[in-house]
Design an enzyme around this catalytic site. Structure first.
Site, PDB file in Angstrom:
ATOM      1  N   CYS A   1      11.207  -1.052  -6.563  1.00  0.00           N
ATOM      2  CA  CYS A   1       9.794  -1.421  -6.689  1.00  0.00           C
ATOM      3  C   CYS A   1       9.007  -0.118  -6.764  1.00  0.00           C
ATOM      4  O   CYS A   1       9.579   0.931  -7.079  1.00  0.00           O
ATOM      5  CB  CYS A   1       9.340  -2.347  -5.565  1.00  0.00           C
TER       6      CYS A   1
ATOM      7  N   ARG B   1       8.405  -4.736  -1.285  1.00  0.00           N
ATOM      8  CA  ARG B   1       9.240  -5.734  -1.958  1.00  0.00           C
ATOM      9  C   ARG B   1      10.719  -5.376  -2.027  1.00  0.00           C
ATOM     10  O   ARG B   1      11.574  -6.212  -1.701  1.00  0.00           O
ATOM     11  CB  ARG B   1       8.713  -5.967  -3.389  1.00  0.00           C
TER      12      ARG B   1
ATOM     13  N   ASP C   1       2.678  -7.646  -5.958  1.00  0.00           N
ATOM     14  CA  ASP C   1       2.764  -6.573  -4.969  1.00  0.00           C
ATOM     15  C   ASP C   1       1.936  -6.917  -3.724  1.00  0.00           C
ATOM     16  O   ASP C   1       0.712  -6.973  -3.796  1.00  0.00           O
ATOM     17  CB  ASP C   1       2.244  -5.277  -5.602  1.00  0.00           C
TER      18      ASP C   1
HETATM   19  P1  4NP Z   1       6.025  -1.942  -3.012  1.00  0.00           P
HETATM   20  O1  4NP Z   1       4.456  -1.906  -2.666  1.00  0.00           O
HETATM   21  O2  4NP Z   1       6.159  -1.335  -4.395  1.00  0.00           O
HETATM   22  O3  4NP Z   1       6.378  -3.398  -3.018  1.00  0.00           O
HETATM   23  O4  4NP Z   1       6.717  -1.150  -1.944  1.00  0.00           O
HETATM   24  C1  4NP Z   1       3.681  -0.745  -2.719  1.00  0.00           C
HETATM   25  C2  4NP Z   1       3.712   0.154  -1.688  1.00  0.00           C
HETATM   26  C3  4NP Z   1       2.925   1.277  -1.722  1.00  0.00           C
HETATM   27  C4  4NP Z   1       2.092   1.502  -2.797  1.00  0.00           C
HETATM   28  C5  4NP Z   1       2.066   0.592  -3.841  1.00  0.00           C
HETATM   29  C6  4NP Z   1       2.859  -0.524  -3.810  1.00  0.00           C
HETATM   30  N1  4NP Z   1       1.239   2.633  -2.828  1.00  0.00           N
HETATM   31  O5  4NP Z   1       0.463   2.781  -3.782  1.00  0.00           O
HETATM   32  O6  4NP Z   1       1.312   3.464  -1.905  1.00  0.00           O
END
Ligand code: 4NP
Length: 160
Positions: free
Chosen positions: A8, A14, A124
């Site tokens: 991800c 996720r 997300d």
């Molecule tokens: P993930 O969610 O891709 O599902 O782990 C996110 C976690 C952090 C960030 C974006 C999405 N971020 O911009 O820091």
């Protein structure tokens, strides 16, 4: 042996949820010697961090271990996994920029394995805060993914 990498963006919401839930399913089937899994992010903001509180809470509520999970960024070595499973279309675009992916590697979104789903992206929860919805989608996706892998292993005579 089959190796699965969940990816991800941040590797805190996720993909660690998918890794933990898939590991739990694989353990329950007694297949941990034949199916290996890991997760990684295409971004580097959270390297070394444990899963997001929302991911930890929903896993805990469902008695699924997240012990030892720590965010890391994808590297070109990751392109040798048998399955690279993205949560959304951006993850797939980003992993393709890491290097050339051997033709035998299956690069798919998790919800590509759920036939009757129109929307193939796992939203997300870092922005929506809706970890329940993500949990339900990841549950369906990981169950179907395991079915496919088991069918392939059976066809090859690697499991009964
Ligand atoms: P993930 O969610 O891709 O599902 O782990 C996110 C976690 C952090 C960030 C974006 C999405 N971020 O911009 O820091």
């Amino acid at each position: 042996m089959v190796r699965v990498l969940f990816i991800c963006l941040g590797n805190i919401c996720r993909s660690p949820m998918a890794e933990a839930m898939f590991r739990d399913l694989v353990r329950k089937e007694g297949l941990e010697a034949v199916i290996k899994m890991d997760s990684a992010g295409t971004g580097d903001w959270h390297i070394g961090h444990p899963p997001h509180e929302g991911t930890r809470e929903i896993l805990k509520k469902n008695q699924i271990s997240y012990k030892g999970l720590k965010a890391r960024k994808v590297t070109s070595d990751d392109l040798s996994y048998d399955y690279i499973i993205g949560m959304d279309v951006e993850n797939i675009k980003n992993i393709k920029k890491v290097g050339s992916i051997p033709s035998h590697v299956k690069v798919k979104r998790l919800l590509d394995f759920v036939e009757d789903k129109q929307e193939k992206n796992v939203p997300d929860p870092y922005y929506s805060g809706n970890f329940e919805e993500v949990y339900e989608l990841v549950k369906e996706g990981t169950e179907k993914l395991l079915e496919e892998i088991k069918n392939n292993l059976k066809a090859k005579g690697e499991i009964e």
